[in-house]
Design a protein around this motif. Structure first.
Motif, PDB file in Angstrom:
ATOM      1  N   VAL A 145       0.868  -1.174   0.000  1.00  0.00           N
ATOM      2  CA  VAL A 145       0.000   0.000   0.000  1.00  0.00           C
ATOM      3  C   VAL A 145       0.905   1.224   0.000  1.00  0.00           C
ATOM      4  O   VAL A 145       1.771   1.377   0.870  1.00  0.00           O
ATOM      5  N   PHE A 146       0.719   2.058  -1.006  1.00  0.00           N
ATOM      6  CA  PHE A 146       1.474   3.306  -1.159  1.00  0.00           C
ATOM      7  C   PHE A 146       0.740   4.395  -0.382  1.00  0.00           C
ATOM      8  O   PHE A 146      -0.471   4.532  -0.493  1.00  0.00           O
ATOM      9  N   CYS A 147       1.483   5.150   0.390  1.00  0.00           N
ATOM     10  CA  CYS A 147       0.897   6.225   1.192  1.00  0.00           C
ATOM     11  C   CYS A 147       1.594   7.533   0.850  1.00  0.00           C
ATOM     12  O   CYS A 147       2.807   7.677   1.061  1.00  0.00           O
ATOM     13  N   LEU A 148       0.838   8.463   0.326  1.00  0.00           N
ATOM     14  CA  LEU A 148       1.344   9.801   0.045  1.00  0.00           C
ATOM     15  C   LEU A 148       1.025  10.675   1.248  1.00  0.00           C
ATOM     16  O   LEU A 148      -0.127  10.788   1.662  1.00  0.00           O
ATOM     17  N   LEU A 149       2.054  11.244   1.854  1.00  0.00           N
ATOM     18  CA  LEU A 149       1.869  12.147   2.991  1.00  0.00           C
ATOM     19  C   LEU A 149       1.878  13.581   2.487  1.00  0.00           C
ATOM     20  O   LEU A 149       2.790  14.001   1.778  1.00  0.00           O
ATOM     21  N   LYS A 150       0.828  14.310   2.861  1.00  0.00           N
ATOM     22  CA  LYS A 150       0.694  15.713   2.465  1.00  0.00           C
ATOM     23  C   LYS A 150       0.605  16.571   3.718  1.00  0.00           C
ATOM     24  O   LYS A 150       0.327  16.069   4.810  1.00  0.00           O
ATOM     25  N   SER A 151       0.801  17.854   3.556  1.00  0.00           N
ATOM     26  CA  SER A 151       0.622  18.774   4.680  1.00  0.00           C
ATOM     27  C   SER A 151      -0.809  18.647   5.181  1.00  0.00           C
ATOM     28  O   SER A 151      -1.751  18.591   4.390  1.00  0.00           O
ATOM     29  N   GLY A 152      -0.965  18.592   6.501  1.00  0.00           N
ATOM     30  CA  GLY A 152      -2.280  18.449   7.100  1.00  0.00           C
ATOM     31  C   GLY A 152      -2.950  19.791   7.348  1.00  0.00           C
ATOM     32  O   GLY A 152      -2.414  20.852   7.011  1.00  0.00           O
ATOM     33  N   THR A 153      -4.093  19.723   7.986  1.00  0.00           N
ATOM     34  CA  THR A 153      -4.893  20.930   8.223  1.00  0.00           C
ATOM     35  C   THR A 153      -4.481  21.686   9.490  1.00  0.00           C
ATOM     36  O   THR A 153      -4.891  22.826   9.679  1.00  0.00           O
ATOM     37  N   ASN A 154      -3.700  21.072  10.349  1.00  0.00           N
ATOM     38  CA  ASN A 154      -3.266  21.720  11.587  1.00  0.00           C
ATOM     39  C   ASN A 154      -2.124  22.688  11.284  1.00  0.00           C
ATOM     40  O   ASN A 154      -0.984  22.273  11.058  1.00  0.00           O
ATOM     41  N   THR A 155      -2.427  23.957  11.289  1.00  0.00           N
ATOM     42  CA  THR A 155      -1.405  24.988  11.026  1.00  0.00           C
ATOM     43  C   THR A 155      -1.153  25.840  12.274  1.00  0.00           C
ATOM     44  O   THR A 155      -0.451  26.842  12.198  1.00  0.00           O
ATOM     45  N   THR A 156      -1.716  25.434  13.406  1.00  0.00           N
ATOM     46  CA  THR A 156      -1.599  26.244  14.624  1.00  0.00           C
ATOM     47  C   THR A 156      -0.676  25.629  15.675  1.00  0.00           C
ATOM     48  O   THR A 156      -0.479  26.214  16.737  1.00  0.00           O
ATOM     49  N   ALA A 157      -0.091  24.471  15.389  1.00  0.00           N
ATOM     50  CA  ALA A 157       0.801  23.829  16.366  1.00  0.00           C
ATOM     51  C   ALA A 157       2.048  24.686  16.578  1.00  0.00           C
ATOM     52  O   ALA A 157       2.600  25.251  15.633  1.00  0.00           O
ATOM     53  N   SER A 158       2.476  24.756  17.825  1.00  0.00           N
ATOM     54  CA  SER A 158       3.687  25.507  18.152  1.00  0.00           C
ATOM     55  C   SER A 158       4.915  24.759  17.629  1.00  0.00           C
ATOM     56  O   SER A 158       4.837  23.568  17.311  1.00  0.00           O
ATOM     57  N   LYS A 159       6.044  25.461  17.566  1.00  0.00           N
ATOM     58  CA  LYS A 159       7.285  24.831  17.121  1.00  0.00           C
ATOM     59  C   LYS A 159       7.655  23.671  18.039  1.00  0.00           C
ATOM     60  O   LYS A 159       8.080  22.616  17.580  1.00  0.00           O
ATOM     61  N   GLU A 160       7.478  23.873  19.335  1.00  0.00           N
ATOM     62  CA  GLU A 160       7.811  22.836  20.313  1.00  0.00           C
ATOM     63  C   GLU A 160       6.917  21.604  20.128  1.00  0.00           C
ATOM     64  O   GLU A 160       7.392  20.471  20.134  1.00  0.00           O
ATOM     65  N   GLU A 161       5.618  21.839  19.959  1.00  0.00           N
ATOM     66  CA  GLU A 161       4.673  20.740  19.752  1.00  0.00           C
ATOM     67  C   GLU A 161       4.978  20.016  18.440  1.00  0.00           C
ATOM     68  O   GLU A 161       4.986  18.778  18.388  1.00  0.00           O
ATOM     69  N   THR A 162       5.239  20.767  17.393  1.00  0.00           N
ATOM     70  CA  THR A 162       5.559  20.187  16.089  1.00  0.00           C
ATOM     71  C   THR A 162       6.814  19.325  16.179  1.00  0.00           C
ATOM     72  O   THR A 162       6.845  18.205  15.654  1.00  0.00           O
ATOM     73  N   LYS A 163       7.820  19.835  16.876  1.00  0.00           N
ATOM     74  CA  LYS A 163       9.075  19.080  17.041  1.00  0.00           C
ATOM     75  C   LYS A 163       8.805  17.753  17.749  1.00  0.00           C
ATOM     76  O   LYS A 163       9.277  16.695  17.313  1.00  0.00           O
TER      77      LYS A 163
END
Length: 152
Positions: A45-63
């Motif tokens: 199964v091929f999975c293409l990962l794209k940017s998600g809808t969450n654009t409000t996560a902090s840098k620390e949370e994203t890390k």
């Protein structure tokens, strides 16, 4: 004359060399261990990962979420569920990376995707598609271990 003789000899050897049939070296044990069909292929199964809808996560949370993302990749690879994974280079399509799951159905892959913290947090979005490819693809993680000097 010497040049013509040399050219004739070279061309004759070349034609003989290229015209010989190469013998297929089928390894039934290996094919069975990789669940290959008669063509040496299998389902993934091929999975293409794209940017998600969450654009409000902090840098620390994203890390932290992407650290979990990498842990998930390593875990799934060790379990043999993930044949290949990797990021895309910067692009204008919001493509972030791919997974190629060593499973036969999208439902199985969906369950594996659900374990990725970056996908759960909607930093990434997964698009799944059944894929047919060489059964040898699942040997990449083992080979990769042998050529990796620095771990991620």
């Amino acid at each position: 004359m010497k040049k013509s003789l040399f050219l004739f000899f070279f061309l004759t050897i070349s034609v003989v060399g290229f015209s010989q049939e190469t013998k297929v070296k089928y390894d039934e044990t290996l094919a069975k261990s990789l669940h290959a069909d008669e063509y040496g292929m299998k389902k993934y199964v091929f999975c293409l990962l794209k940017s998600g809808t969450n654009t409000t996560a902090s840098k620390e949370e994203t890390k932290k979420l992407f650290e979990g993302h990498m842990e998930t990749i390593n875990k799934l690879a060790k379990e043999g569920k993930l044949a290949v994974a990797g990021p895309f280079m910067k692009n204008d399509r919001n493509y972030r990376g791919i997974y190629i799951f060593n499973v036969e159905t999208a439902a199985e892959a969906e369950a594996l995707v659900a374990t990725d913290p970056a996908i759960k947090a909607k930093l990434l979005e997964a698009e799944l598609t059944p894929w047919y490819c060489s059964a040898a693809l699942q040997e990449i993680p083992e080979i990769h271990e042998k050529i990796t000097k620095t771990k991620m």
